[in-house]
Design an enzyme around this catalytic site. Structure first.
Site, PDB file in Angstrom:
ATOM      1  N   TYR A  72       0.836  -1.209   0.000  1.00 45.70           N
ATOM      2  CA  TYR A  72       0.000   0.000   0.000  1.00 45.70           C
ATOM      3  C   TYR A  72       0.869   1.257   0.000  1.00 45.70           C
ATOM      4  O   TYR A  72       0.595   2.213  -0.715  1.00 45.70           O
ATOM      5  CB  TYR A  72      -0.917  -0.005   1.232  1.00 45.70           C
ATOM      6  CG  TYR A  72      -1.975   1.073   1.173  1.00 45.70           C
ATOM      7  CD1 TYR A  72      -3.246   0.794   0.672  1.00 45.70           C
ATOM      8  CD2 TYR A  72      -1.701   2.371   1.599  1.00 45.70           C
ATOM      9  CE1 TYR A  72      -4.210   1.783   0.598  1.00 45.70           C
ATOM     10  CE2 TYR A  72      -2.664   3.370   1.525  1.00 45.70           C
ATOM     11  CZ  TYR A  72      -3.923   3.066   1.029  1.00 45.70           C
ATOM     12  OH  TYR A  72      -4.879   4.043   0.948  1.00 45.70           O
ATOM     13  N   PHE A 124      -6.697  19.720 -24.886  1.00 40.69           N
ATOM     14  CA  PHE A 124      -7.355  18.435 -25.116  1.00 40.69           C
ATOM     15  C   PHE A 124      -8.749  18.478 -24.467  1.00 40.69           C
ATOM     16  O   PHE A 124      -8.990  19.273 -23.563  1.00 40.69           O
ATOM     17  CB  PHE A 124      -6.496  17.311 -24.526  1.00 40.69           C
ATOM     18  CG  PHE A 124      -7.084  15.948 -24.756  1.00 40.69           C
ATOM     19  CD1 PHE A 124      -7.186  15.429 -26.031  1.00 40.69           C
ATOM     20  CD2 PHE A 124      -7.534  15.191 -23.692  1.00 40.69           C
ATOM     21  CE1 PHE A 124      -7.738  14.174 -26.242  1.00 40.69           C
ATOM     22  CE2 PHE A 124      -8.081  13.934 -23.894  1.00 40.69           C
ATOM     23  CZ  PHE A 124      -8.189  13.427 -25.165  1.00 40.69           C
ATOM     24  N   ASP A 125      -9.664  17.608 -24.909  1.00 44.38           N
ATOM     25  CA  ASP A 125     -11.058  17.739 -24.438  1.00 44.38           C
ATOM     26  C   ASP A 125     -11.209  17.553 -22.925  1.00 44.38           C
ATOM     27  O   ASP A 125     -11.973  18.284 -22.300  1.00 44.38           O
ATOM     28  CB  ASP A 125     -12.022  16.826 -25.226  1.00 44.38           C
ATOM     29  CG  ASP A 125     -11.608  15.366 -25.204  1.00 44.38           C
ATOM     30  OD1 ASP A 125     -10.454  15.092 -24.883  1.00 44.38           O
ATOM     31  OD2 ASP A 125     -12.439  14.507 -25.516  1.00 44.38           O
ATOM     32  N   ASP A 214       1.077  19.389 -20.902  1.00 44.41           N
ATOM     33  CA  ASP A 214       0.204  18.219 -21.010  1.00 44.41           C
ATOM     34  C   ASP A 214       0.968  17.264 -21.934  1.00 44.41           C
ATOM     35  O   ASP A 214       1.080  17.507 -23.134  1.00 44.41           O
ATOM     36  CB  ASP A 214      -1.143  18.645 -21.595  1.00 44.41           C
ATOM     37  CG  ASP A 214      -2.092  17.471 -21.748  1.00 44.41           C
ATOM     38  OD1 ASP A 214      -1.691  16.331 -21.462  1.00 44.41           O
ATOM     39  OD2 ASP A 214      -3.231  17.698 -22.180  1.00 44.41           O
ATOM     40  N   ALA A 216       1.056  13.840 -22.840  1.00 46.41           N
ATOM     41  CA  ALA A 216       0.671  12.489 -23.266  1.00 46.41           C
ATOM     42  C   ALA A 216       1.588  11.918 -24.342  1.00 46.41           C
ATOM     43  O   ALA A 216       1.948  10.750 -24.303  1.00 46.41           O
ATOM     44  CB  ALA A 216      -0.776  12.495 -23.752  1.00 46.41           C
ATOM     45  N   LYS A 257      -0.641   6.751 -23.445  1.00 45.11           N
ATOM     46  CA  LYS A 257      -0.140   7.085 -24.778  1.00 45.11           C
ATOM     47  C   LYS A 257       1.335   6.673 -24.849  1.00 45.11           C
ATOM     48  O   LYS A 257       1.632   5.508 -25.073  1.00 45.11           O
ATOM     49  CB  LYS A 257      -0.320   8.580 -25.082  1.00 45.11           C
ATOM     50  CG  LYS A 257      -1.615   9.245 -24.589  1.00 45.11           C
ATOM     51  CD  LYS A 257      -2.862   8.647 -25.067  1.00 45.11           C
ATOM     52  CE  LYS A 257      -4.176   9.279 -24.647  1.00 45.11           C
ATOM     53  NZ  LYS A 257      -4.276  10.568 -24.054  1.00 45.11           N
ATOM     54  N   HIS A 449     -19.511  13.946 -26.543  1.00 41.24           N
ATOM     55  CA  HIS A 449     -19.229  12.983 -27.622  1.00 41.24           C
ATOM     56  C   HIS A 449     -19.281  11.535 -27.149  1.00 41.24           C
ATOM     57  O   HIS A 449     -19.568  10.649 -27.931  1.00 41.24           O
ATOM     58  CB  HIS A 449     -17.884  13.290 -28.285  1.00 41.24           C
ATOM     59  CG  HIS A 449     -16.714  13.255 -27.354  1.00 41.24           C
ATOM     60  ND1 HIS A 449     -16.526  14.216 -26.386  1.00 41.24           N
ATOM     61  CD2 HIS A 449     -15.697  12.388 -27.224  1.00 41.24           C
ATOM     62  CE1 HIS A 449     -15.422  13.920 -25.711  1.00 41.24           C
ATOM     63  NE2 HIS A 449     -14.903  12.821 -26.190  1.00 41.24           N
TER      64      HIS A 449
HETATM   65  C1  LIG Z   1      -5.462  11.334 -23.514  1.00 42.07           C
HETATM   66  C2  LIG Z   1      -5.095  12.701 -23.200  1.00 42.07           C
HETATM   67  C3  LIG Z   1      -5.434  13.278 -21.963  1.00 42.07           C
HETATM   68  C4  LIG Z   1      -6.284  12.579 -20.935  1.00 42.07           C
HETATM   69  O1  LIG Z   1      -5.730  11.393 -20.537  1.00 42.07           O
HETATM   70  P1  LIG Z   1      -6.594  10.093 -20.098  1.00 42.07           P
HETATM   71  O2  LIG Z   1      -5.545   9.122 -19.722  1.00 42.07           O
HETATM   72  O3  LIG Z   1      -7.401   9.679 -21.267  1.00 42.07           O
HETATM   73  O4  LIG Z   1      -7.444  10.497 -18.955  1.00 42.07           O
HETATM   74  C5  LIG Z   1      -5.006  14.573 -21.731  1.00 42.07           C
HETATM   75  N1  LIG Z   1      -4.315  15.261 -22.652  1.00 42.07           N
HETATM   76  C6  LIG Z   1      -3.977  14.743 -23.838  1.00 42.07           C
HETATM   77  C7  LIG Z   1      -3.204  15.549 -24.825  1.00 42.07           C
HETATM   78  C8  LIG Z   1      -4.372  13.456 -24.166  1.00 42.07           C
HETATM   79  O5  LIG Z   1      -4.071  12.969 -25.366  1.00 42.07           O
END
Ligand SMILES: *Cc1c(COP(=O)(O)O)cnc(C)c1O
Length: 459
Positions: A72, A124-125, A214, A216, A257, A449
């Protein structure tokens, strides 16, 4: 003769996939209210809905799974992950979260309040969702060139420094931080140059602001810097990553990603107050600070995935496959966001379905047509995804309307790319007959979406 390019791996495990008949697909997609997220995966032949969490782990990652420490608190798996993140990014403090949006939720809960402005390149969304749900505003300062899908420039994901500075001049006191998404997913998986990251840092310093990446697809971004930006050809991907992150104060990461794991994410920062407060909030929302919603085994796999995928050969294999699909589309004259992005091809739907009015969602219409044609599941990155304006509640038709074909890492072969290209060509050849799109019959107020229900327009 020069030897042709080939993948930097061989295949040890396979998963069968199945073709279906058009009549089956007609029935399934109608039952799914023409929403790709509502289809069952077994109703899909080639799945391009996302590259998130859909990659194939390596034998080394699977070996790491067996060595997971599920304690843990203070698990060795956490420290393996943290040390790898620090080695690659230079960030000292790491807070695990179960995925990328959870990292956003935790950090933004501390940083963003109502009325704030969060400028950057295209958000990103989920990022936009986490800003707007806090009654703050995501200000897209991406360069205008990104909106012209046929313009071929090397770093189409860049922040426009003038637009960014304008936001800061007018509202510096309301800007909690600047966010840069690498690569710029929404603009078509387009990279951001090192020069641009440097410029953003300089503007941030001038206004005494912090910068968040951000991240990813930061490794794919580093690949593009190496092959496209002057002065980086001889640097390793890991050296480039280190320099990129030196221009930020912290990062949120969806490890689904570029770390090639099925689930996972984290916050990594150099700022003490960001760390302390992320830790505090992660414990409420995610889990204790050394696991934050992740299994020990998954933290092991994440560490190994990050190490492997910040090597040139791994990224070259991936990005060349996306480029291969693009070259097939070029043969057929199908318009997409140029040049090909890192993780996906984004078809410019209004340029294909010229008779479908924007109010009937051309990109969604093309997405449905591609599914009906061959059981290929793409994803609309367009007017539906853009949600309504939080103030006027009008649909937002200002951005691009794209069909995204996201390519999972190490999953499909170039034979699959050929099937995708020919299926799209078949749809493209009958584009003049497609005149009507879809209307919304049910939608959520935010991130609609995923659950939106559609009906054929004109019925
Ligand atoms: C996928 C993604 C996110 C969100 O990540 P999740 O793991 O799907 O919650 C944030 N920013 C970017 C650029 C992404 O491609």
């Amino acid at each position: 003769m020069e030897l042709p390019f080939a993948e930097s791996y061989k295949i040890k495990m396979v998963e069968p996939i199945r073709r279906s008949a058009r009549e089956e697909r007609e029935k399934w997609v109608k039952e799914a209210h023409y929403n790709m997220f509502q289809l069952k995966s077994e109703q899909v032949y080639i799945d391009l809905i996302t590259d998130s969490g859909t990659g194939a782990m390596s034998d080394r990652q699977w070996a790491g799974i067996m060595l997971g420490d599920e304690s843990y608190a203070g698990a060795t798996s956490f420290f393996k992950m943290k040390d790898m993140i620090t080695k690659i990014t230079g960030f000292e403090y790491v807070v695990p979260t179960h995925q990328g949006r959870a990292a956003e939720n935790v950090l933004f809960s501390y940083l963003i309040k109502a009325g704030d402005f969060v400028p950057g390149n295209s958000h990103f969304d989920t990022t936009k969702g986490h800003i707007e749900s806090r009654k703050a505003f995501a200000i897209d300062c991406t360069i205008d060139e990104a909106k012209d899908t046929q313009l071929e420039i090397p770093f189409k994901g860049n922040v426009d420094p003038k637009k960014l500075e304008k936001v800061l001049e007018a509202n510096a006191d309301k800007v909690p931080f600047i966010i840069v998404t690498i690569t710029n997913n929404t603009a078509g998986g387009q990279p951001v140059s090192m020069q641009n990251l440097r410029e953003v840092r300089a503007i941030a310093d001038k206004y005494n602001k912090r910068v968040l990446f951000d991240s990813a697809r930061f490794a794919e971004n580093a690949y593009f810097i190496k092959v496209r930006e002057k002065g980086y050809a001889d640097k390793t991907i890991k050296e480039i990553c280190k320099e990129m992150f030196s221009y930020a104060d912290g990062m949120t990461m969806s490890a689904k990603k570029d770390a090639i794991v099925n689930m996972g994410g984290f916050i990594a920062v150099n700022v003490k107050d960001w760390y302390e407060n992320s830790k505090r909030l992660a414990i409420i929302y995610e889990g204790y600070a050394t696991y934050g919603g992740m299994n020990g085994r998954d933290m092991n796999a994440l560490a190994i995935g990050l190490d492997e995928n910040t090597e040139f050969e791994s990224l070259e294999t991936r990005i060349k496959q996306v480029e291969y699909l693009a070259s097939r589309l070029d043969e057929f004259g199908i318009p997409y966001q140029r040049p090909a992005g890192g993780h996906a091809i984004f078809i410019d739907a209004p340029k294909v379905l010229t008779h479908v009015p924007k109010e009937e969602f051309p990109a969604q219409t093309l997405t449905v047509e591609l599914y009906l044609e061959a059981g290929i599941r793409g994803c609309e990155i367009g007017y539906i995804l853009a949600d309504r304006d939080p103030v006027t509640r009008e649909n937002r038709f200002g951005g691009l309307d794209l069909l995204r074909l996201a390519i999972s890492r190490r999953v499909y072969t170039n034979n699959h790319m050929d099937v995708i290209a020919v299926a799209l060509k078949n749809v493209y050849d009958r584009r003049e007959q497609i005149t009507r799109g879809f209307k919304i019959i049910e939608e959520a107020p935010l991130m609609r979406h995923f659950t939106v229900k559609l009906e054929r327009a004109g019925k």
